[in-house]
Scaffold this motif. Structure first.
Motif, short mmCIF file in Angstrom:
data_model
loop_
_atom_site.label_atom_id
_atom_site.label_comp_id
_atom_site.label_asym_id
_atom_site.label_seq_id
_atom_site.Cartn_x
_atom_site.Cartn_y
_atom_site.Cartn_z
N TYR A 87 9.75 21.53 -6.53
CA TYR A 87 10.95 22.36 -6.39
C TYR A 87 12.15 21.52 -6.77
N GLU A 88 13.14 22.20 -7.37
CA GLU A 88 14.38 21.54 -7.74
C GLU A 88 15.52 22.50 -7.42
N ILE A 89 16.57 21.94 -6.84
CA ILE A 89 17.74 22.76 -6.50
C ILE A 89 18.94 22.16 -7.21
N ARG A 90 19.68 23.02 -7.91
CA ARG A 90 20.87 22.59 -8.64
C ARG A 90 22.05 23.44 -8.23
N GLY A 91 23.22 22.81 -8.20
CA GLY A 91 24.43 23.56 -7.88
C GLY A 91 25.63 22.64 -7.74
N TYR A 92 26.81 23.24 -7.62
CA TYR A 92 28.06 22.50 -7.46
C TYR A 92 28.32 22.28 -5.98
N ARG A 93 28.80 21.10 -5.67
CA ARG A 93 28.97 20.69 -4.28
C ARG A 93 29.88 21.61 -3.48
N SER B 141 26.77 28.85 -6.11
CA SER B 141 26.34 28.47 -7.46
C SER B 141 24.96 27.82 -7.47
N PHE B 142 24.39 27.58 -6.30
CA PHE B 142 23.11 26.88 -6.25
C PHE B 142 21.98 27.76 -6.78
N ARG B 143 21.06 27.13 -7.51
CA ARG B 143 19.88 27.80 -8.07
C ARG B 143 18.65 26.99 -7.69
N ALA B 144 17.52 27.67 -7.49
CA ALA B 144 16.26 27.00 -7.16
C ALA B 144 15.29 27.18 -8.31
N GLU C 289 23.49 36.07 -1.37
CA GLU C 289 23.51 35.58 0.02
C GLU C 289 22.47 34.50 0.23
N GLN C 290 21.29 34.65 -0.36
CA GLN C 290 20.26 33.63 -0.24
C GLN C 290 20.67 32.34 -0.93
N ARG C 291 21.31 32.45 -2.10
CA ARG C 291 21.79 31.24 -2.79
C ARG C 291 22.85 30.55 -1.96
N ARG C 292 23.74 31.31 -1.37
CA ARG C 292 24.82 30.75 -0.55
C ARG C 292 24.24 29.99 0.65
N LYS C 293 23.26 30.60 1.31
CA LYS C 293 22.66 29.96 2.48
C LYS C 293 21.88 28.71 2.07
N GLY D 172 16.87 22.85 2.09
CA GLY D 172 17.03 23.91 1.09
C GLY D 172 15.70 24.35 0.51
N VAL D 173 14.81 23.37 0.22
CA VAL D 173 13.48 23.70 -0.30
C VAL D 173 12.67 24.45 0.75
N ALA D 174 12.78 24.05 2.00
CA ALA D 174 12.07 24.76 3.07
C ALA D 174 12.53 26.21 3.18
N TYR D 175 13.83 26.44 3.00
CA TYR D 175 14.35 27.81 3.04
C TYR D 175 13.82 28.63 1.86
N VAL D 176 13.74 28.02 0.67
CA VAL D 176 13.21 28.73 -0.50
C VAL D 176 11.74 29.08 -0.28
N LYS D 177 10.97 28.15 0.27
CA LYS D 177 9.56 28.43 0.56
C LYS D 177 9.42 29.55 1.58
N HIS D 178 10.32 29.58 2.56
CA HIS D 178 10.32 30.66 3.55
C HIS D 178 10.56 32.01 2.87
#
Length: 160
Positions: free
Chosen positions: A8-14, A19-22, A39-43, A56-62
């Motif tokens: 898994y890789e997560i990218r986005g602006y701090r 803006s985050f993408r998985a 909303e999911q990207r924001r969280k 963040g990866v754990a949330y995406v897997k969830h």
């Protein structure tokens, strides 16, 4: 050779959690973007910034597990019983997903109706018998009920 798992890789602006993408993929292959709502990207971005990338990866897997669970809701059709109109009969093997198109769902209904029509809508409900001195069945009686093929009902099946 060991089992290869997904990376898994997560990218986005701090300073912009929305803006985050998985991304997800096998090692050495192109990574595919995982579709997430705003909303999911924001969280996910908030979790990455406050608790680290593993959160963040754990949330995406969830989210992926939750989507998989929703796909396990199946539907089939059944028919009310003429002798007892408050009960119905259905075949759990003839099922389709809730998200399947109408044509697939009607094919399921048609297949079930044809299966019942072969036996005139009669369903074996129970078997009663008496035993002789050697515990062999004697005087076997089968009880049948008749399905009302004119009134189909929708039956929801949950598989875990």
């Amino acid at each position: 050779m060991g089992k290869k798992g997904f990376e898994y890789e997560i990218r986005g602006y701090r300073y912009a959690p929305e803006s985050f993408r998985a991304f997800k993929g096998l090692p050495g292959q192109k990574m595919e973007q995982i579709p997430l709502s705003g909303e999911q990207r924001r969280k996910m971005g908030y979790l990455c910034m406050t608790q680290g990338g593993k959160a963040g990866v754990a949330y995406v897997k969830h989210i992926e597990r939750e989507r998989e669970r929703k796909c396990r809701l199946y539907m089939t059709y059944g028919f009310l019983i003429k002798e007892n109109p408050h009960r119905y009969v259905y075949c759990a093997e003839l099922r389709c997903r809730k998200s399947d198109p109408l044509a697939v769902r009607l094919d399921t209904l048609r297949a079930f109706r044809e299966h019942l029509a072969q036996y005139g809508g009669r369903i074996e409900q129970s078997v009663e018998c008496e035993l002789d001195g050697n515990y062999r069945p004697v005087k076997v009686r089968k009880n049948y009920e008749t399905a009302d093929l004119s009134r189909p009902v929708v039956v929801w099946l949950y598989t875990a």
